[in-house]
Design an enzyme around this catalytic site. Structure first.
Site, PDB file in Angstrom:
ATOM      1  N   HIS A 186      12.987  55.837 -28.380  1.00 53.84           N
ATOM      2  CA  HIS A 186      14.071  56.147 -29.317  1.00 53.84           C
ATOM      3  C   HIS A 186      13.628  55.902 -30.755  1.00 53.84           C
ATOM      4  O   HIS A 186      14.461  55.917 -31.660  1.00 53.84           O
ATOM      5  CB  HIS A 186      15.275  55.273 -28.971  1.00 53.84           C
ATOM      6  N   CYS A 187      12.324  55.642 -30.955  1.00 55.03           N
ATOM      7  CA  CYS A 187      11.833  55.422 -32.329  1.00 55.03           C
ATOM      8  C   CYS A 187      10.937  56.578 -32.769  1.00 55.03           C
ATOM      9  O   CYS A 187      11.320  57.407 -33.576  1.00 55.03           O
ATOM     10  CB  CYS A 187      11.040  54.119 -32.397  1.00 55.03           C
ATOM     11  N   ILE A 188       9.728  56.610 -32.198  1.00 55.64           N
ATOM     12  CA  ILE A 188       8.707  57.535 -32.699  1.00 55.64           C
ATOM     13  C   ILE A 188       9.088  58.991 -32.455  1.00 55.64           C
ATOM     14  O   ILE A 188       8.823  59.864 -33.282  1.00 55.64           O
ATOM     15  CB  ILE A 188       7.345  57.233 -32.026  1.00 55.64           C
ATOM     16  N   ASP A 245      12.792  59.204 -34.990  1.00 50.80           N
ATOM     17  CA  ASP A 245      12.929  58.893 -36.424  1.00 50.80           C
ATOM     18  C   ASP A 245      12.368  59.970 -37.361  1.00 50.80           C
ATOM     19  O   ASP A 245      13.014  60.307 -38.365  1.00 50.80           O
ATOM     20  CB  ASP A 245      12.273  57.538 -36.729  1.00 50.80           C
TER      21      ASP A 245
END
Ligand code: SAJ
Length: 429
Positions: free
Chosen positions: A264-266, A269
């Site tokens: 859910h980050c890289i 974002d």
């Protein structure tokens, strides 16, 4: 200000909010948690961690958190940390709904003297241009005069035993000098002594730091993936080349090619920054291309399987493929945005008979064991580099009568497979 005399609210008790709330409790702060789902509220109030993590589970028993679905208790809190998800929609547009909803609810109960600290990852401009424009009209108060707003991006790295919410350095930006001072002071008391808390010149700088970190990683992973595909045509071993480049003691940061980028980050974002930049009139081609390269890697991996089946002139519907790993990265149980899910979907869309096994996510696996998943499979795809899979040898695959291993995480030494009856291929050569 002594943390023991302060009341805190943490909005969102997920991967980010729960560790933060527990740490504040451990430091002696009085914490209430606000969560969207009644089910998660019940779990947390019963001291059951909604996140599969032994440390969190034991901390929650040691430091119980009072969780609620409503914001009534937030009114009495000096600090309100907002740690809600910032996902993207199906077409990769920022989905700020959780932040809107939390900010509207906070505005309804906002009192003079309160300090809201956003930790959710956003692109620069969201706090000032969007969230404060919910807080002020909703409360009739003015930021800076009546209440403070700061931004301090979370940097949780799931599965990391070294860097945690206690000791990861932070950056923080605020609307006012007083807000900045207050925010630094409270994080100084929450985090381990000596943790670097860097003041930024603006909220926008603090918003930009986290998203830049993750764009940096996405671009570097995309570079590793692109180089793997380039050097494959030269029959050059990408992993040895990257290891060779990594002997340079400066200005090289090794990344690994793989079957895709999840989490859910890289995987998420960069889309916030890409979309926001396009709205400002600049198309960030490198960021956009990196996202395209990385999101094409599951398809590249599936093509390897299709080529094998074609070479054997076996109908896909008669070809059983075992996909090992569902989690988006090794040794964790989080499957959000996982490339493995995309690989399974594409394999099934191409008619293959697919079985899956992930020892960290049995509930999402089609098989209850590695043995059940792999035996009778002609092809095995390694989609996540769990330790349990890295320990497998070509002989293990021979025992299962596996014909081919497609190593989506380049876990294995291909020389070892040359001595076996199992055909092997990977990402790159
Ligand atoms: N991946 C590759 N090649 C690499 C590294 C990762 O293909 O060289 C893949 C992984 O398999 C996974 C995805 O990319 O599918 C993301 O992996 P990750 O190691 O970046 O894991 P995350 O998403 O948990 O990233 C977190 C992030 N932390 C925060 O956002 C606060 C990220 O900023 C960190 O850089 C990263 O941990 C880290 O360094 O471990």
């Amino acid at each position: 200000m002594n943390i023991r005399n302060v009341k805190f609210a943490v909005v969102g008790l997920g991967y980010v909010g729960l560790p933060l709330a527990l740490l504040i409790r451990e430091r002696g702060g009085d914490v209430i948690g606000v969560v969207k789902s009644a089910k998660r509220t019940k779990q947390i109030n019963a001291k059951i961690s909604p996140i599969k993590d032994e440390l969190l589970s034991s901390k929650l028993i040691q430091y119980p958190i009072n969780a609620s679905v409503d914001y009534a208790g937030v009114m009495a809190c000096k600090y309100i940390f907002v740690c809600v998800p910032t996902p993207v929609t199906e077409d990769n547009k920022p989905d700020l709904e959780p932040l809107f909803s939390a900010s509207k609810s906070i505005a309804n109960i906002l009192r003079k003297g309160q300090h809201i600290i956003y930790e959710s990852t956003v692109n620069p401009g969201v706090t000032r241009e969007i969230l404060v424009n919910i807080l002020e009209p909703g409360s009739g108060l003015r930021v800076g005069d009546d209440f403070e707003v700061s931004y301090c991006p979370e940097r949780i790295n799931p599965g990391d035993a070294v860097w945690s919410v206690r000791n990861i350095p932070r950056v923080v930006g605020s609307f006012t000098e007083n807000g900045l001072k207050e925010a630094i002071e409270i994080y100084t008391q929450i985090l381990d002594e000596g943790t670097n808390i860097r003041p930024m010149n603006s909220i926008e700088e603090a918003e930009s730091v986290k998203i830049v970190e993750n764009c940096f990683r996405d671009v570097n992973i995309a570079l590793a993936n692109e180089l793997a595909l380039v050097l494959e045509n030269f029959s050059v071993d990408i992993e040895n080349v990257l290891d060779g480049a990594n002997t340079k003691p400066f200005s090289f940061l090794r990344h690994k090619p793989g079957c895709g980028v999840g989490g859910h980050c890289i995987a998420v974002d960069p889309h916030y920054l890409i979309q926001a930049s396009k709205l400002k009139g600049y198309m960030p081609r490198l960021l956009d291309t990196a996202r395209t390269i990385n999101s094409n890697m599951p398809g590249y991996t599936v093509e390897k399987v299709k080529t094998i089946a074609k070479s054997l002139s076996i109908d896909n519907s008669k070809t059983r493929v075992a996909v090992l790993g569902i989690a988006y990265k090794p040794n964790i149980s989080d499957s959000r945005e996982s490339p493995a899910l995309e690989i399974v979907k594409q394999l099934r869309n191409n008619g293959f008979v697919v079985s899956t096994f992930d020892p960290h996510i049995p509930e999402e696996s089609t098989c209850v064991s590695l043995d059940e998943c792999v035996k009778h499979s002609l092809i095995v795809v390694i989609a996540t580099g769990h330790d349990e899979f890295q320990d497998l040898s070509p002989q293990d695959f021979e025992k299962w009568s596996v014909g081919y291993v497609v190593d989506g995480r380049n876990c294995f030494d291909k020389k070892e497979f040359k001595k076996s009856a199992v055909q092997y291929c990977r990402i790159g050569y």
